[in-house]
Design a protein around this motif. Structure first.
Motif, PDB file in Angstrom:
ATOM      1  N   THR A 113       0.843  -1.209   0.000  1.00  0.00           N
ATOM      2  CA  THR A 113       0.000   0.000   0.000  1.00  0.00           C
ATOM      3  C   THR A 113       0.872   1.250   0.000  1.00  0.00           C
ATOM      4  OG1 THR A 113      -0.166  -0.264   2.385  1.00  0.00           O
ATOM      5  CG2 THR A 113      -2.068  -0.954   1.105  1.00  0.00           C
ATOM      6  N   GLU A 114       2.073   1.149   0.600  1.00  0.00           N
ATOM      7  CA  GLU A 114       2.975   2.317   0.613  1.00  0.00           C
ATOM      8  C   GLU A 114       3.975   2.266  -0.545  1.00  0.00           C
ATOM      9  OE1 GLU A 114       4.426   1.620   4.614  1.00  0.00           O
ATOM     10  OE2 GLU A 114       2.265   1.437   5.014  1.00  0.00           O
ATOM     11  N   THR A 115       4.467   1.055  -0.856  1.00  0.00           N
ATOM     12  CA  THR A 115       5.566   0.983  -1.827  1.00  0.00           C
ATOM     13  C   THR A 115       5.079   0.863  -3.270  1.00  0.00           C
ATOM     14  OG1 THR A 115       5.636  -1.417  -1.580  1.00  0.00           O
ATOM     15  CG2 THR A 115       7.120  -0.138  -0.185  1.00  0.00           C
ATOM     16  N   PHE A 116       3.890   0.300  -3.466  1.00  0.00           N
ATOM     17  CA  PHE A 116       3.490  -0.021  -4.844  1.00  0.00           C
ATOM     18  C   PHE A 116       2.262   0.759  -5.310  1.00  0.00           C
ATOM     19  CE2 PHE A 116       2.019  -2.319  -8.469  1.00  0.00           C
ATOM     20  CZ  PHE A 116       3.151  -2.908  -9.015  1.00  0.00           C
ATOM     21  N   LEU A 117       1.236   0.822  -4.455  1.00  0.00           N
ATOM     22  CA  LEU A 117      -0.037   1.404  -4.915  1.00  0.00           C
ATOM     23  C   LEU A 117       0.053   2.869  -5.365  1.00  0.00           C
ATOM     24  CD1 LEU A 117      -2.808  -0.246  -2.718  1.00  0.00           C
ATOM     25  CD2 LEU A 117      -2.048  -0.836  -5.007  1.00  0.00           C
ATOM     26  N   PRO A 118       0.925   3.700  -4.749  1.00  0.00           N
ATOM     27  CA  PRO A 118       0.994   5.077  -5.249  1.00  0.00           C
ATOM     28  C   PRO A 118       1.344   5.174  -6.745  1.00  0.00           C
ATOM     29  CG  PRO A 118       1.991   4.949  -3.090  1.00  0.00           C
ATOM     30  CD  PRO A 118       1.698   3.534  -3.503  1.00  0.00           C
ATOM     31  N   LYS A 119       1.941   4.107  -7.331  1.00  0.00           N
ATOM     32  CA  LYS A 119       2.230   4.132  -8.790  1.00  0.00           C
ATOM     33  C   LYS A 119       0.972   3.916  -9.625  1.00  0.00           C
ATOM     34  CE  LYS A 119       6.296   1.369  -8.016  1.00  0.00           C
ATOM     35  NZ  LYS A 119       6.919   0.120  -8.336  1.00  0.00           N
ATOM     36  N   LEU A 120      -0.091   3.410  -8.980  1.00  0.00           N
ATOM     37  CA  LEU A 120      -1.317   3.075  -9.707  1.00  0.00           C
ATOM     38  C   LEU A 120      -2.190   4.325  -9.793  1.00  0.00           C
ATOM     39  CD1 LEU A 120      -3.165   0.939 -10.995  1.00  0.00           C
ATOM     40  CD2 LEU A 120      -3.912   0.294  -8.718  1.00  0.00           C
ATOM     41  N   LYS A 121      -2.331   4.871 -11.035  1.00  0.00           N
ATOM     42  CA  LYS A 121      -2.983   6.182 -11.186  1.00  0.00           C
ATOM     43  C   LYS A 121      -4.487   6.038 -11.430  1.00  0.00           C
ATOM     44  CE  LYS A 121       0.010   7.950 -14.246  1.00  0.00           C
ATOM     45  NZ  LYS A 121       0.821   8.922 -14.966  1.00  0.00           N
ATOM     46  N   VAL A 122      -5.174   5.570 -10.391  1.00  0.00           N
ATOM     47  CA  VAL A 122      -6.641   5.459 -10.459  1.00  0.00           C
ATOM     48  C   VAL A 122      -7.207   6.677  -9.745  1.00  0.00           C
ATOM     49  CG1 VAL A 122      -8.646   4.133  -9.716  1.00  0.00           C
ATOM     50  CG2 VAL A 122      -6.593   2.945 -10.468  1.00  0.00           C
ATOM     51  N   TYR A 123      -8.111   7.405 -10.421  1.00  0.00           N
ATOM     52  CA  TYR A 123      -8.648   8.605  -9.785  1.00  0.00           C
ATOM     53  C   TYR A 123     -10.172   8.556  -9.671  1.00  0.00           C
ATOM     54  CZ  TYR A 123      -9.993  10.244 -14.470  1.00  0.00           C
ATOM     55  OH  TYR A 123     -10.568  10.359 -15.717  1.00  0.00           O
ATOM     56  N   LYS A 124     -10.683   9.364  -8.734  1.00  0.00           N
ATOM     57  CA  LYS A 124     -12.129   9.546  -8.589  1.00  0.00           C
ATOM     58  C   LYS A 124     -12.473  10.917  -9.127  1.00  0.00           C
ATOM     59  CE  LYS A 124     -12.992   6.815  -4.409  1.00  0.00           C
ATOM     60  NZ  LYS A 124     -13.481   6.827  -3.030  1.00  0.00           N
ATOM     61  N   GLN A 125     -13.533  10.980  -9.917  1.00  0.00           N
ATOM     62  CA  GLN A 125     -14.011  12.257 -10.445  1.00  0.00           C
ATOM     63  C   GLN A 125     -14.972  12.838  -9.404  1.00  0.00           C
ATOM     64  OE1 GLN A 125     -13.097  13.117 -13.862  1.00  0.00           O
ATOM     65  NE2 GLN A 125     -13.720  15.130 -13.189  1.00  0.00           N
ATOM     66  N   LYS A 126     -14.717  14.070  -8.986  1.00  0.00           N
ATOM     67  CA  LYS A 126     -15.585  14.687  -7.971  1.00  0.00           C
ATOM     68  C   LYS A 126     -16.354  15.844  -8.610  1.00  0.00           C
ATOM     69  CE  LYS A 126     -13.738  12.650  -4.180  1.00  0.00           C
ATOM     70  NZ  LYS A 126     -14.474  11.958  -3.137  1.00  0.00           N
ATOM     71  N   HIS A 127     -17.614  15.981  -8.242  1.00  0.00           N
ATOM     72  CA  HIS A 127     -18.434  17.068  -8.784  1.00  0.00           C
ATOM     73  C   HIS A 127     -19.231  17.664  -7.632  1.00  0.00           C
ATOM     74  CE1 HIS A 127     -21.575  18.511 -11.971  1.00  0.00           C
ATOM     75  NE2 HIS A 127     -20.993  19.479 -11.306  1.00  0.00           N
ATOM     76  N   LYS A 128     -18.935  18.928  -7.286  1.00  0.00           N
ATOM     77  CA  LYS A 128     -19.668  19.587  -6.195  1.00  0.00           C
ATOM     78  C   LYS A 128     -20.490  20.737  -6.781  1.00  0.00           C
ATOM     79  CE  LYS A 128     -16.340  18.931  -2.362  1.00  0.00           C
ATOM     80  NZ  LYS A 128     -17.254  18.637  -1.238  1.00  0.00           N
ATOM     81  N   GLU A 129     -21.651  20.980  -6.185  1.00  0.00           N
ATOM     82  CA  GLU A 129     -22.477  22.109  -6.654  1.00  0.00           C
ATOM     83  C   GLU A 129     -22.865  23.011  -5.496  1.00  0.00           C
ATOM     84  OE1 GLU A 129     -25.773  21.361  -9.221  1.00  0.00           O
ATOM     85  OE2 GLU A 129     -24.404  21.265 -10.914  1.00  0.00           O
ATOM     86  N   GLY A 130     -22.824  24.317  -5.755  1.00  0.00           N
ATOM     87  CA  GLY A 130     -23.279  25.289  -4.753  1.00  0.00           C
ATOM     88  C   GLY A 130     -24.114  26.348  -5.462  1.00  0.00           C
ATOM     89  N   GLN A 131     -24.373  27.461  -4.753  1.00  0.00           N
ATOM     90  CA  GLN A 131     -25.178  28.528  -5.352  1.00  0.00           C
ATOM     91  C   GLN A 131     -24.531  29.887  -5.105  1.00  0.00           C
ATOM     92  OE1 GLN A 131     -29.141  28.318  -3.826  1.00  0.00           O
ATOM     93  NE2 GLN A 131     -29.603  26.404  -4.913  1.00  0.00           N
ATOM     94  N   VAL A 132     -24.847  30.811  -6.023  1.00  0.00           N
ATOM     95  CA  VAL A 132     -24.368  32.185  -5.821  1.00  0.00           C
ATOM     96  C   VAL A 132     -25.302  32.841  -4.809  1.00  0.00           C
ATOM     97  CG1 VAL A 132     -24.010  34.438  -6.886  1.00  0.00           C
ATOM     98  CG2 VAL A 132     -23.365  32.369  -8.125  1.00  0.00           C
ATOM     99  N   GLU A 133     -24.711  33.375  -3.752  1.00  0.00           N
ATOM    100  CA  GLU A 133     -25.494  34.041  -2.698  1.00  0.00           C
ATOM    101  C   GLU A 133     -25.807  35.475  -3.121  1.00  0.00           C
ATOM    102  OE1 GLU A 133     -26.171  34.794   1.773  1.00  0.00           O
ATOM    103  OE2 GLU A 133     -26.229  33.003   0.561  1.00  0.00           O
ATOM    104  N   ARG A 134     -24.763  36.215  -3.582  1.00  0.00           N
ATOM    105  CA  ARG A 134     -24.992  37.603  -4.013  1.00  0.00           C
ATOM    106  C   ARG A 134     -23.787  38.123  -4.781  1.00  0.00           C
ATOM    107  NH1 ARG A 134     -22.347  40.894  -0.057  1.00  0.00           N
ATOM    108  NH2 ARG A 134     -21.885  39.703   1.826  1.00  0.00           N
ATOM    109  N   VAL A 135     -24.001  39.261  -5.434  1.00  0.00           N
ATOM    110  CA  VAL A 135     -22.942  39.911  -6.210  1.00  0.00           C
ATOM    111  C   VAL A 135     -22.183  40.867  -5.288  1.00  0.00           C
ATOM    112  CG1 VAL A 135     -22.493  41.459  -8.161  1.00  0.00           C
ATOM    113  CG2 VAL A 135     -24.381  39.844  -8.253  1.00  0.00           C
ATOM    114  N   MET A 136     -20.827  40.875  -5.426  1.00  0.00           N
ATOM    115  CA  MET A 136     -20.054  41.878  -4.687  1.00  0.00           C
ATOM    116  C   MET A 136     -19.781  43.070  -5.597  1.00  0.00           C
ATOM    117  SD  MET A 136     -17.386  39.883  -2.261  1.00  0.00           S
ATOM    118  CE  MET A 136     -16.812  41.310  -1.355  1.00  0.00           C
ATOM    119  N   ASP A 137     -19.253  42.765  -6.797  1.00  0.00           N
ATOM    120  CA  ASP A 137     -19.064  43.804  -7.820  1.00  0.00           C
ATOM    121  C   ASP A 137     -19.059  43.100  -9.174  1.00  0.00           C
ATOM    122  OD1 ASP A 137     -16.406  42.820  -8.380  1.00  0.00           O
ATOM    123  OD2 ASP A 137     -15.758  43.807  -6.513  1.00  0.00           O
ATOM    124  N   ASP A 138     -18.695  43.808 -10.229  1.00  0.00           N
ATOM    125  CA  ASP A 138     -18.759  43.223 -11.583  1.00  0.00           C
ATOM    126  C   ASP A 138     -17.833  42.020 -11.741  1.00  0.00           C
ATOM    127  OD1 ASP A 138     -20.559  45.069 -12.164  1.00  0.00           O
ATOM    128  OD2 ASP A 138     -19.312  46.318 -13.486  1.00  0.00           O
TER     129      ASP A 138
END
Length: 477
Positions: free
Chosen positions: A343-368
């Motif tokens: 897990t320390e010596t070998f697995l870091p070479k394995l480039k498996v990734y998780k795709q993350k998708h987060k959503e939020g909302q615009v609260e208000r405008v500060m300026d342009d």
């Protein structure tokens, strides 16, 4: 392969499992309908014909379609019958086997590897291991290793079909006598050229789901993993090519550590993809499945095996009387991990990734050029980690997270190209309405304007994280 079927019962759950293993491991098959002595004399022929037709139908969509089917009674009258009872149909079976047999191309080069299926000692001579040579060759006087016992022994004598020999090679059935050891320690297993086999704690395999297995193959699930003569428990993690590489041709029997791979919660098959997609899109479209999928197997106890060996994953704890296939997947072992601390010596070479998708909302405008966002992070999230990451507004603008805002998980977004006038109007309308809706009842007019402009502007943050990255870095393309 010979598939032996009780003619009075036909295909049973275990016969079906044997057929599945045959399709994975064999090229040719002969079906033997046994126990024909149990059929009533007058109906014997018609019962055999009926079962033969049934078997032909069963095999129609397998690689064994049209294979020979022979009816026999190996021991008429059953185990208690006198030896004088002669078997029925066995000489015909032998003829069929002779006509179906073929000589594969055999190669004496490479490391010696033999599958031992029987082990016994002969007083004054040593211990004999009988089995089939899977690769390479062996001569008198050679040293062979028994990896399971971690010992090396010298070959004292060899026999093939009761005939002494000095040499044997790939494909031969042979008895190898070595210096004495306790035969109880090795009922079955492998022997080989010293140091040629590896004992591994985990492996990367390419795999395919067995179509008859009901249910999904879930990441983190445990399966019985069969490798050679050994079956051990193992945990799986499935992954597939990264979307950018989905159409690339995949080299057989090689694993490329340079490429990126996409983590999967489960093995992707027609069933799993369509159910997921339909939930989201409410439609039944054709979804492209990857040409190849892989799994990381982590064994509960180490196994000794050659590279590129066949691997079968099963759920052997399923009730044997339930009419269901217990074999879940099969594959080829591409890369083993010998280090206990893989897990320390070998697995870091394995480039498996998780795709993350987060959503939020615009609260208000500060300026342009900046807005305040919310609902993308929890209150306790360290927003510093996300500073500098790109986000997209549902109105089309690209933004960059600039930092936290206050204590409740809100944050500031910089919009380098500025907000579009329409977006600004939308957001100003929403915030005005918030401040207007004070005390007192809402009028009808307010109700209408609320409905018109209550479309929130959402913020999308997409990034990926490598599963085995020790620093847990966040990466955006």
């Amino acid at each position: 392969m010979m598939l032996v079927i009780d003619v009075t019962k036909g295909m049973q759950t275990q016969s079906a499992e044997c057929l599945v293993i045959g399709q994975i491991a064999c090229q040719k098959m002969v079906v033997v309908l046994n126990k024909i002595d149990l059929l009533p004399e007058g109906k014997k022929q018609s019962a055999i014909e009926k079962m033969t037709k049934k078997m032909q139908k069963t095999l129609e969509n397998t690689k064994f379609s049209g294979c020979p089917i022979v009816a026999v009674a190996a021991k008429p009258g059953g185990p208690e019958a006198p030896e004088s009872e002669t078997p029925l149909g066995v000489s015909e079976l032998i003829e069929v086997l002779k006509s179906e047999a073929y000589l594969p191309s055999r190669d004496p080069s490479g490391h010696f590897l033999m599958a031992v299926d029987h082990c016994f000692s002969i007083k004054g001579q040593g211990t004999v291991m009988t089995g089939t040579i899977l690769s390479g060759s062996v001569s008198l006087g050679d040293n062979v290793e028994i990896p399971a016992l971690k010992v090396t022994k010298k070959v004292k004598s060899m026999q093939m079909f009761h005939t002494p020999v000095t040499y044997a090679m790939q494909g031969d059935r042979v008895g190898v006598c070595v210096t004495q050891f306790d035969p109880k320690l090795l009922e079955r297993g492998l022997i080989c050229t010293p140091d040629s086999l590896h004992t591994i704690h985990a492996a990367i395999i390419s795999l395919k789901k067995i179509q008859y297995f009901r249910g999904a193959l879930q990441t983190k699930a445990k399966f019985h993993i069969t490798v050679g003569h050994e079956t051990v428990m193992g945990r799986v993690m499935f992954f597939s090519p990264a979307p950018a590489n989905i159409n690339e041709e995949i080299q057989e029997n090689v694993f490329d550590f340079e490429k990126d791979y996409l983590y999967q919660e489960e093995y992707l098959s027609k069933d799993s993809v369509s159910s997921e997609e339909n939930k989201e899109n409410d439609q039944t479209g054709e979804v492209q499945l990857p040409k190849q999928q892989w799994a990381l197997l982590e064994f509960e106890k180490p196994v000794t095996c050659p590279k590129l060996c066949l691997v079968i994953g099963s759920k052997l704890d399923t009730d044997i009387h339930a009419n269901t296939c217990r074999l879940a997947f099969h594959g080829v072992l591409l890369q083993g991990m010998e280090d206990k601390n893989y897990t320390e010596t070998f697995l870091p070479k394995l480039k498996v990734y998780k795709q993350k998708h987060k959503e939020g909302q615009v609260e208000r405008v500060m300026d342009d050029y900046s807005v305040i966002g919310r609902s993308l992070f929890k209150k306790e999230t360290n927003i510093q980690i996300f500073v500098g990451l790109k986000v997209k507004l549902s109105t089309g603008e690209d933004g960059i997270i600039d930092g936290g805002f206050g204590q409740s998980g809100k944050f500031k977004i910089r919009i380098p190209d500025g907000l579009k006038p329409d977006t600004k109007m939308m957001l100003t309308a929403v915030s005005k309405k918030k401040s207007k809706g004070g005390k007192g009842d809402m009028t009808k007019e307010d109700e209408n304007s609320k409905n018109d402009s209550a479309v929130p502007v959402t913020i999308s943050l997409i990034f990926k994280r490598y599963v085995f990255d020790t620093q847990k870095k966040i990466i955006q393309s």
